[in-house]
Enzyme design. Structure first.
Site, short mmCIF file in Angstrom:
data_model
loop_
_atom_site.label_atom_id
_atom_site.label_comp_id
_atom_site.label_asym_id
_atom_site.label_seq_id
_atom_site.Cartn_x
_atom_site.Cartn_y
_atom_site.Cartn_z
N ASP A 1 -11.18 -0.56 6.18
CA ASP A 1 -10.31 -1.74 6.01
C ASP A 1 -11.06 -3.02 6.36
OD1 ASP A 1 -8.39 0.14 5.55
OD2 ASP A 1 -7.10 -0.41 7.24
N LYS B 1 -4.00 -1.76 14.40
CA LYS B 1 -3.13 -0.79 15.10
C LYS B 1 -3.47 -0.70 16.59
CE LYS B 1 -2.95 2.45 11.36
NZ LYS B 1 -2.95 1.49 10.37
N SER C 1 -12.80 1.68 10.55
CA SER C 1 -12.06 1.78 9.29
C SER C 1 -12.72 0.94 8.20
CB SER C 1 -10.63 1.29 9.50
OG SER C 1 -9.94 1.30 8.28
N ASP D 1 -16.61 5.09 14.38
CA ASP D 1 -15.38 5.32 13.62
C ASP D 1 -14.72 3.96 13.37
OD1 ASP D 1 -13.10 6.06 12.39
OD2 ASP D 1 -12.49 7.56 13.87
N LYS E 1 -5.42 10.84 0.89
CA LYS E 1 -5.49 9.46 1.41
C LYS E 1 -6.79 8.85 0.87
CE LYS E 1 -6.36 7.37 5.96
NZ LYS E 1 -6.39 7.60 7.41
N VAL F 1 -5.40 0.44 3.21
CA VAL F 1 -5.61 -1.00 3.06
C VAL F 1 -6.88 -1.24 2.23
CG1 VAL F 1 -6.20 -3.13 4.31
CG2 VAL F 1 -4.33 -1.68 5.11
N GLU G 1 0.83 -1.22 0.00
CA GLU G 1 0.00 0.00 0.00
C GLU G 1 0.85 1.26 0.00
OE1 GLU G 1 -1.24 1.90 3.34
OE2 GLU G 1 -1.03 0.20 4.71
N1 PSU Z 1 0.00 0.44 8.55
C1 PSU Z 1 0.96 1.21 9.10
N2 PSU Z 1 0.84 2.57 8.96
C2 PSU Z 1 -0.25 3.15 8.32
C3 PSU Z 1 -1.27 2.31 7.77
C4 PSU Z 1 -1.08 0.96 7.91
O1 PSU Z 1 1.91 0.71 9.69
O2 PSU Z 1 -0.32 4.37 8.21
C5 PSU Z 1 -2.49 2.94 7.08
C6 PSU Z 1 -3.19 1.92 6.20
O3 PSU Z 1 -3.29 2.50 4.92
C7 PSU Z 1 -4.56 1.74 6.81
C8 PSU Z 1 -4.80 3.12 7.36
O4 PSU Z 1 -5.52 1.34 5.87
O5 PSU Z 1 -3.53 3.40 7.97
C9 PSU Z 1 -5.99 3.16 8.31
O6 PSU Z 1 -6.58 4.44 8.27
P1 PSU Z 1 -8.05 4.66 8.85
O7 PSU Z 1 -7.96 4.32 10.31
O8 PSU Z 1 -8.35 6.14 8.63
O9 PSU Z 1 -8.97 3.77 8.09
MN MN Z 2 -11.88 6.36 10.65
#
Ligand code: PSU
Ligand code: MN
Length: 312
Positions: A148, A165, A146, A144, A94, A114, A32
């Site tokens: 993903d 995460k 994701s 909230d 993004k 992702v 990604e």
């Molecule tokens: N993995 C990492 N660092 C990141 C990400 C993944 O180590 O920054 C990114 C990926 O692209 C994942 C995104 O899809 O963070 C999640 O963002 P959000 O919580 O806004 O969906």
């Molecule tokens: Mn979000």
């Protein structure tokens, strides 16, 4: 078929090396671009973009970093394009799966999360994808969630990640994955890895210890059962893992700073990661890079085992 039509119109551009590998059944691993453009500071992000590709090659697969560049959905980038994504001047957006068409229609640049990467990888017929960590349910806001998670459910892809995460509500994220019928496979572990640390206190139902067994399970899932995606939870290397209690204290600090600064929505994850990079004195960045490289290796190993199985 549809992909070919859009390829012919140069809207979806698959690098020749990736196309050749896909057509001959060789292993391909998607990577990604959001981790590069938004997840890590410069210049560490630039170094990582190139090293992730090298790692995939070292273990016998073809890398395909994915991003939208000048309105084209690119599957497989060259060195210059990778540098451009990492540059602090680039200012790319993004993009999750649902944002892709707007970036494409406006001729813009976008780094894919992702979910965005999965949508494009699946279109091209790629089955393996390495990231750092996936998104999930943010604490204190059950809405909230994701994109993903839904992508994992929808696309027949194996996403290799050091779990969700640690900035997330991990128990709720696991519940959401279960509801979405996403297979979670511990890779050499019985415990969900917690991003910067190897532990999370959450046990996993399924564990595999070799690329061959992982490939066989995935093959059954996709080809016999016609089911969707899987999260391959790969704990980071021991030498860079950080203690869970230290990480938890940093995250609590990061979360209250985000509240104070009004960081929400798409900006929240990059805000928290940047905060952690600073507060940890760089060790969060070092761990993040090391675990992403370890995930690239595992994704390549499983992709190669899967390609051998299919070619039997
Ligand atoms: N993995 C990492 N660092 C990141 C990400 C993944 O180590 O920054 C990114 C990926 O692209 C994942 C995104 O899809 O963070 C999640 O963002 P959000 O919580 O806004 O969906
Ligand atoms: Mn979000």
């Amino acid at each position: 078929m549809a992909t070919r039509l859009w390829q012919a119109r140069s809207v979806i551009v698959i690098a020749q090396e990736v196309l050749d590998a896909l057509e001959s059944g060789r292993a391909v691993v998607a990577l990604e671009s959001t981790i590069i453009a938004h997840g890590l500071p410069y210049p560490e992000n630039e170094g990582l973009a190139a090293r992730l590709e090298e790692k995939v090659r070292e273990y016998g697969a073809v890398p395909a970093t994915i991003a939208v560049l000048a309105g084209k959905a690119c599957i497989g980038l060259d060195a210059q394009e990778l540098e451009c994504l990492a540059s602090p001047e680039s200012n790319v957006k993004k993009a999750g799966a649902s944002d892709l068409c707007v970036a494409m229609a406006k001729g813009g640049d976008a780094a894919t999360t992702v979910s965005g990467t999965s949508a494009l990888a699946a279109l091209a017929g790629i089955r393996f994808f390495a990231t750092g960590c996936i998104g999930g349910v943010h604490p204190g806001d059950d809405f909230d969630v994701s994109a993903d998670l839904l992508s994992l459910s929808r696309e027949p892809l194996a996403v290799v990640s050091a779990g969700p995460k640690a900035i997330l509500d991990l128990p709720r994220t696991m519940e959401a994955l279960e509801s979405l019928s996403v297979l979670v496979l511990g890779y050499g572990t019985d415990e969900l890895p917690g991003f910067y640390s190897r532990e999370s206190g959450i046990s996993l139902e399924h564990r595999v210890d070799t690329p061959e067994i992982a490939a066989r399970a995935l093959d059954m899932r996709w080809n016999a059962m016609e089911q969707g995606g899987a999260l391959i939870a790969n704990p980071e290397p021991e030498d860079v893992a950080l203690p869970m209690a230290t990480v938890a204290a940093w995250i609590a600090e990061a979360a209250s700073a985000a509240k104070r600064d009004g960081a929400t929505g798409k900006a929240l994850t990059p805000y928290l990661l940047q905060f952690l990079a600073k507060t940890s004195g760089g060790s969060a960045v070092e761990t993040n890079c090391a675990l992403a490289l370890s995930n690239a290796r595992v994704a390549a190993e499983i992709a190669v085992a899967h390609s051998n199985l299919r070619r039997g």
